[in-house]
Design a protein around this motif. Sequence first.
Motif, mmCIF file in Angstrom:
data_model
loop_
_atom_site.group_PDB
_atom_site.id
_atom_site.type_symbol
_atom_site.label_atom_id
_atom_site.label_comp_id
_atom_site.label_asym_id
_atom_site.label_seq_id
_atom_site.Cartn_x
_atom_site.Cartn_y
_atom_site.Cartn_z
ATOM 1 N N GLY A 140 51.320 0.108 -72.972
ATOM 2 C CA GLY A 140 51.199 1.002 -74.124
ATOM 3 C C GLY A 140 50.204 2.123 -73.881
ATOM 4 O O GLY A 140 50.476 3.297 -74.162
ATOM 5 N N ARG A 147 56.573 -7.223 -64.282
ATOM 6 C CA ARG A 147 55.667 -6.419 -65.124
ATOM 7 C C ARG A 147 54.858 -5.421 -64.312
ATOM 8 O O ARG A 147 54.671 -4.272 -64.715
ATOM 9 C CB ARG A 147 54.658 -7.340 -65.830
ATOM 10 N N SER A 183 62.194 -7.549 -69.865
ATOM 11 C CA SER A 183 63.371 -6.686 -69.853
ATOM 12 C C SER A 183 63.086 -5.478 -70.727
ATOM 13 O O SER A 183 62.238 -5.532 -71.612
ATOM 14 C CB SER A 183 64.596 -7.441 -70.372
ATOM 15 N N GLN A 184 63.782 -4.395 -70.441
ATOM 16 C CA GLN A 184 63.695 -3.209 -71.300
ATOM 17 C C GLN A 184 65.109 -2.846 -71.751
ATOM 18 O O GLN A 184 66.030 -2.764 -70.938
ATOM 19 C CB GLN A 184 63.019 -2.050 -70.574
ATOM 20 N N GLU A 242 39.607 1.296 -69.662
ATOM 21 C CA GLU A 242 40.164 -0.045 -69.461
ATOM 22 C C GLU A 242 39.034 -1.004 -69.104
ATOM 23 O O GLU A 242 38.243 -0.730 -68.206
ATOM 24 C CB GLU A 242 41.223 0.004 -68.356
ATOM 25 N N ARG A 243 38.997 -2.132 -69.802
ATOM 26 C CA ARG A 243 37.858 -3.042 -69.585
ATOM 27 C C ARG A 243 37.940 -3.791 -68.257
ATOM 28 O O ARG A 243 36.920 -4.175 -67.698
ATOM 29 C CB ARG A 243 37.722 -4.012 -70.747
ATOM 30 N N VAL A 266 35.443 -0.975 -74.265
ATOM 31 C CA VAL A 266 35.054 -0.249 -75.478
ATOM 32 C C VAL A 266 34.458 -1.222 -76.480
ATOM 33 O O VAL A 266 35.022 -2.282 -76.759
ATOM 34 C CB VAL A 266 36.281 0.489 -76.070
ATOM 35 N N ASP A 275 50.724 -3.446 -78.943
ATOM 36 C CA ASP A 275 50.369 -4.748 -79.525
ATOM 37 C C ASP A 275 49.183 -4.660 -80.475
ATOM 38 O O ASP A 275 49.056 -5.481 -81.387
ATOM 39 C CB ASP A 275 50.049 -5.752 -78.404
ATOM 40 N N GLY A 304 58.417 -5.962 -77.395
ATOM 41 C CA GLY A 304 57.012 -5.584 -77.615
ATOM 42 C C GLY A 304 56.601 -4.351 -76.827
ATOM 43 O O GLY A 304 56.116 -3.356 -77.380
ATOM 44 N N ALA A 305 56.795 -4.394 -75.517
ATOM 45 C CA ALA A 305 56.398 -3.249 -74.687
ATOM 46 C C ALA A 305 57.306 -2.057 -74.954
ATOM 47 O O ALA A 305 56.850 -0.907 -74.949
ATOM 48 C CB ALA A 305 56.437 -3.645 -73.213
ATOM 49 N N GLY A 306 58.568 -2.325 -75.196
ATOM 50 C CA GLY A 306 59.512 -1.231 -75.496
ATOM 51 C C GLY A 306 59.085 -0.457 -76.728
ATOM 52 O O GLY A 306 59.150 0.786 -76.769
#
Length: 384
Positions: A13, A100, A45-46, A32-33, A122, A275, A287-289
């Motif tokens: 995302g 992934r 899948s997408q 990015e942590r 953050v 998310d 979710g990722a889509g």
Amino acid sequence: MSGHAIVVGGGIGGLAAALALHRIGWQATVLERAAELGEIGAGMSQAPNALRALAALGIEEQARAAGVPTHASANMRTPDGRYLQQARTDDPTALLAFHRADLHRVLLEAVPAGWIRTDAEVTAVRQDADGVTVGFAGGELRANLVIAADGIRSTVRQQLWPDAPSPRFLGRTAWLGIAELAGLPGSITLGPGGYFLIHPVGRGRAYWAYVTTVEAPGIRYEREKAEVARRIGTWHQPIPSLIEATPEQAVIHIDIRDLDPLPTYVRGRVALLGDAAHAMSPDRGQGAGQSLEDAVVLAAALAGEPAVEAALRRYDADRRPRTQATAKGARADGRRTTSSAAYRAMTTMIRLMPAPLWRKGIAADGNATWRWRPPRLPSPATRC
Ligand SMILES: Cc1cc2nc3c(=O)[nH]c(=O)nc-3n(C[C@H](O)[C@H](O)[C@H](O)COP(=O)(O)OP(=O)(O)OC[C@H]3O[C@@H](n4cnc5c(N)ncnc54)[C@H](O)[C@@H]3O)c2cc1C
């Protein structure tokens, strides 16, 4: 309008958001942590909606090269190996499967070098009339806009949405893995109380997931691989071989959670994405889509509105209904496909459905979620 944004989180995302901003002429810093950028986990899948979002981001070709067509939703089986529905070998398929890390890498390669800071957790977000200040391990940064793509346990959401409920445990758990097994076409095997998913993910590898019900979260086993093999028992091949071929340390066991609907994804100059905004049960593979869609819609709103706040209001109004309906549907799908009580009715319904009708439902425009079209982003070449 252009400006500088801080993107919190460098998952799928966050990287999609950074790339979308780049496409409309904004600058961005991704915080990015983790010490290194990458995707932990197995496969995914997408669907056509997500592939259109990748096209709008200018990376469709790279994504198609990294993904593998999968017939998972066309090959529906029962544990004894019978087919409830079966793909023909020449059938087109609307779904692409990915390791992934491969999809993440495609996004990463498209984000301008130097935009990403790792080891940058953050911890604080403060905003005033002119901008937002973000405190992170390593200092402070100020920007016109913050996009919080920091996942289901989002720190930014906890700070700015203090009343939002914690992620909800859905009574389901999943084992996942990647095995070196070439030539598998993708399938879903429905058993009473659980299902087993297979996707080919390229370079001789297959991704698998077994999703089932569980009474409480956090139950873990000394030997997870033996546990999932025990539960699968005598289910048809290649399921036992896939589990056997997966290295013990590569078997991932996670409990399934989602987020109850938030009343807004936006607070002033801060927007939740992916998310962090709408974590959903994985049963629709969306979710990722949905986070890819979020990124495109957010950039289109920024490109089309004169002020950040107005653009974020437009983003919120566009994305909340769709993502929350998708999350609601995914929660219900997961309940149904892991229900022992509904098993007989569900498998009978799938078996009796005429094959052309089943195929129509899983074609590129076969359902409302997959039919989505992205808004147009100003092309980098024509931008002034
Ligand atoms: C079993 C399973 C199967 C799935 N299958 C699919 C599928 O087939 N298709 C699909 O589209 N989706 C699928 N999903 C959903 C998908 O994995 C998620 O929706 C997606 O990865 C969310 O991406 P994200 O970038 O929003 O969040 P994340 O991937 O969680 O990324 C968040 C990032 O933010 C970083 N971060 C967190 N806190 C901070 C902080 N304070 N400061 C800085 N950085 C921070 C994290 O380190 C991480 O890199 C599945 C999910 C599961 C659980």
